[in-house]
Design an enzyme around this catalytic site. Structure first.
Site, short mmCIF file in Angstrom:
data_model
loop_
_atom_site.label_atom_id
_atom_site.label_comp_id
_atom_site.label_asym_id
_atom_site.label_seq_id
_atom_site.Cartn_x
_atom_site.Cartn_y
_atom_site.Cartn_z
N HIS A 95 5.31 -35.73 -56.14
CA HIS A 95 6.62 -35.59 -56.99
C HIS A 95 8.00 -35.54 -56.30
O HIS A 95 8.13 -34.63 -55.33
CB HIS A 95 6.36 -34.25 -57.76
CG HIS A 95 7.59 -34.17 -58.84
ND1 HIS A 95 8.22 -32.87 -59.17
CD2 HIS A 95 8.19 -34.99 -59.75
CE1 HIS A 95 9.33 -33.21 -59.95
NE2 HIS A 95 9.25 -34.25 -60.27
N HIS A 120 12.00 -41.26 -71.12
CA HIS A 120 10.75 -41.26 -71.23
C HIS A 120 10.08 -41.92 -72.44
O HIS A 120 9.41 -42.59 -72.52
CB HIS A 120 10.38 -39.81 -71.03
CG HIS A 120 10.55 -39.17 -69.65
ND1 HIS A 120 11.52 -38.36 -69.48
CD2 HIS A 120 9.71 -39.01 -68.68
CE1 HIS A 120 11.47 -37.67 -68.10
NE2 HIS A 120 10.35 -38.31 -67.85
N ARG A 196 28.67 -41.59 -65.89
CA ARG A 196 27.73 -41.06 -65.08
C ARG A 196 27.08 -39.44 -65.27
O ARG A 196 27.88 -38.64 -64.80
CB ARG A 196 27.55 -41.48 -63.77
CG ARG A 196 26.34 -41.13 -62.88
CD ARG A 196 25.21 -41.70 -63.38
NE ARG A 196 23.95 -41.76 -62.58
CZ ARG A 196 22.70 -41.15 -62.90
NH1 ARG A 196 22.79 -40.40 -63.98
NH2 ARG A 196 21.83 -40.88 -62.07
N CYS A 242 29.75 -45.53 -58.79
CA CYS A 242 28.37 -45.02 -58.56
C CYS A 242 27.69 -45.58 -57.32
O CYS A 242 27.79 -46.95 -57.22
CB CYS A 242 27.71 -45.07 -60.08
SG CYS A 242 25.99 -44.68 -59.91
N TYR A 378 20.02 -40.25 -53.82
CA TYR A 378 21.24 -40.74 -53.42
C TYR A 378 21.28 -40.59 -51.79
O TYR A 378 21.98 -40.33 -51.14
CB TYR A 378 22.47 -39.89 -53.82
CG TYR A 378 22.72 -40.03 -55.24
CD1 TYR A 378 23.06 -41.35 -55.73
CD2 TYR A 378 22.72 -38.93 -55.95
CE1 TYR A 378 23.12 -41.41 -57.16
CE2 TYR A 378 22.90 -39.23 -57.45
CZ TYR A 378 23.23 -40.38 -57.84
OH TYR A 378 23.30 -40.33 -59.29
#
Length: 532
Positions: A95, A120, A196, A242, A378
């Site tokens: 994960h 999802h 964002r 971004c 990031y």
């Protein structure tokens, strides 16, 4: 709880092909977020009611009590969704959000956080991947939809948004303006400034709100009014971008993870506030001491109560030339809710992810923030790296961004009349770290020849060495033949004040997260030939 876009874009075929090595690879979206313990006993239906009878009728039936006993690798780690049971044991160690987060959902329903991260629900891949891990059905007596009219909605009271924005995800809300509008004004109007959000927009209590500053010699706190009264006010023009801007350009090379940002996840505003440096000095912060980082914590929290946390190096935070602001106004107006009301940090020249919104706390630290978006997202990896092989701990967090440019006009796919004999091409250019833009080149023949654009650096904007915080707009007329017809590819590249330029191809900068795509930006137009 982690934003699902980090996991959804992996292609289904890739995951299924890897399934023989580990069934975990088939469910990279099942438990991408942690779940609040208070919701663990609830089974919610984010879309419609319980699923219809399964095509597989011989699946075993498990009660909620039985599922609740499967919480460890030894017992198997199970979760439920709607009226079925799934085994995610092999996925836990893979994960991306860390084992501790995903195991909060062990033995419980994942419906609550799918209700929050509805990407999802809207993803065919997510449902197919989850289906591949199905092991049974939930006992009918434990399948209880919420009472009529009841709704678990962490997005109640979200701000209104402009219908002009191109939405990349609804919950959390992420959107960019139409590219054709991006360069119409040097300062992007607040209503179409790209948005964002990693988590739901918090409802801030104006009466009780205080900014806390700690980790230095003295702990201090302020209301916004107290900040405004105590410190000198400053206004700077700064571009925010971004790190995923132009991600779709890399997805044409190979599948990437993340929101499908086009070239407009970038905007420029006139920010007003007080200098972070002044506040830190007041708290007794010493840039020569053991503390090396300044952490920002937002009021936006996930269902486990974990807030958005990121950090920047103390050198940037304390520099007299760093111009880091605690901003309460944007383009002369009170900071909008989507952009961090009542207070946000603006870190000029640094990736948007470090510009935390809804600021609750500033903490001086010896180590960088241990927040997810600092330590496990990031970050940039080589084109040969994959999600299964990278070690996030060995990669630095993205701070400054590379030189960038994009074409805002003409639009890709638009028609151009060859009789006009020229095409007017417009766009933006920007480089992080305070580096200015020295030149923008445009080509219509794949780089064999170039035209140099005229630059608009913004009227009245003071630019100093390594303090060029705002983008440069540009324009150039490119001659075309009156006999031309058919498809024509236009490309641009920028050169910054350190003589950095953009690489030609997306293949050269491809990475599985689709970050920092600064390859030549290209648009294709249809040239209509003369009818004479």
């Amino acid at each position: 709880m982690r934003f699902a876009s980090r996991f959804l874009p992996r292609s289904l075929s890739t995951i299924i092909n890897n399934s023989q090595r580990s069934s975990a690879k088939r469910i990279a979206v099942v438990a991408a977020t942690s779940v609040g313990l208070g919701f663990g006993a609830m089974t919610l239906w984010p879309r419609g009611g319980p699923t219809t009878a399964s095509a597989v009728t011989d699946l075993p039936v498990y009660t909620k009590m039985v599922v609740s006993t499967h919480t460890t690798p030894e017992t198997g780690i199970w979760v439920t969704y709607k009226d079925h049971v799934y085994d995610i044991t092999n996925f836990v160690d893979s994960h991306p959000g860390g084992r501790s987060k995903i195991t909060m959902a062990a033995g419980k329903a994942i419906d609550p956080f799918w209700a929050v991260y509805q990407v999802h629900i809207d993803s065919k891949d997510a449902h197919e991947l989850l289906e591949s891990m199905k092991i049974g059905r939930l006992a009918p007596e434990d399948v209880t939809p919420p009472p009529e009219g009841a709704e678990l909605n962490h997005f109640d009271g979200e701000p209104e948004r402009s219908p002009l924005l191109n939405i990349r995800s609804r919950r959390p809300f992420n959107a960019e303006p139409p590219l054709s509008l991006l360069g119409d004004e040097f300062h992007t109007p607040n209503s179409i400034f790209f948005v964002r959000n990693h988590l739901p927009v918090p409802n801030v209590d104006d009466v009780t709100y205080r900014l806390r500053v700690d980790g230095a010699e003295r702990e201090i706190s302020f209301t916004v009014a107290e900040l405004r009264e105590k410190y000198e006010e400053h206004t700077i023009s700064a571009t925010m971008q971004c790190a995923g801007n132009r991600r779709t350009g890399l997805s044409t090379v190979k599948t990437v993870r993340g929101l499908e940002w086009g070239p407009a996840a970038i905007s420029t505003a006139k920010w007003t506030g007080v200098l972070l440096r002044d506040v830190l000095l007041d708290a007794g912060c010493d840039a020569s001491g053991p503390a090396r980082h300044v952490e920002f914590e937002g009021l936006d929290k996930d269902m486990s109560g974990d807030p958005y946390r990121v950090s920047i190096p103390i050198e940037k935070a304390m520099s007299a030339d760093g111009d880091v602001l605690l901003a309460y106004e944007m383009n002369g107006e009170t900071l909008p809710r989507d952009h961090g009301y009542p207070l946000r940090v603006v870190v000029p020249g640094v990736a948007g992810a470090r510009n935390a919104k809804w600021l609750a706390r500033i903490r001086v630290r010896e180590t960088e923030s241990d927040g997810f978006w600092q330590r496990e997202d990031y970050k940039l990896f080589a084109p040969s790296s994959s999600p299964e092989t990278v070690d996030y701990a060995k990669a630095p967090a993205i701070q400054e961004t590379p030189v960038q440019s994009a074409i805002t006009e003409p639009a890709s796919g638009s028609d151009v009349d060859a009789d006009d004999e020229v095409i007017t091409v417009r766009g933006y250019a920007f480089s992080g770290g305070g580096r200015g833009i020295d030149r923008v080149d445009v080509t219509i023949d794949g780089g064999r020849t170039w035209r140099v654009a005229e630059l608009d650096r913004g009227a009245g904007i003071v630019r100093r060495l390594n303090r060029n915080w705002a983008w440069t707009l540009w324009e150039v007329d490119v001659p075309i033949s009156a006999e031309s017809s058919g498809s024509l590819a236009i490309a641009c590249r920028a050169v910054d004040s350190a003589n950095n330029t953009q690489p030609e191809k997306g293949e050269h900068v491809w990475n599985f997260r689709g970050l920092l795509n600064n390859s030549w930006h290209r648009v294709e137009v249809n040239v209509k030939g003369s009818e004479n």
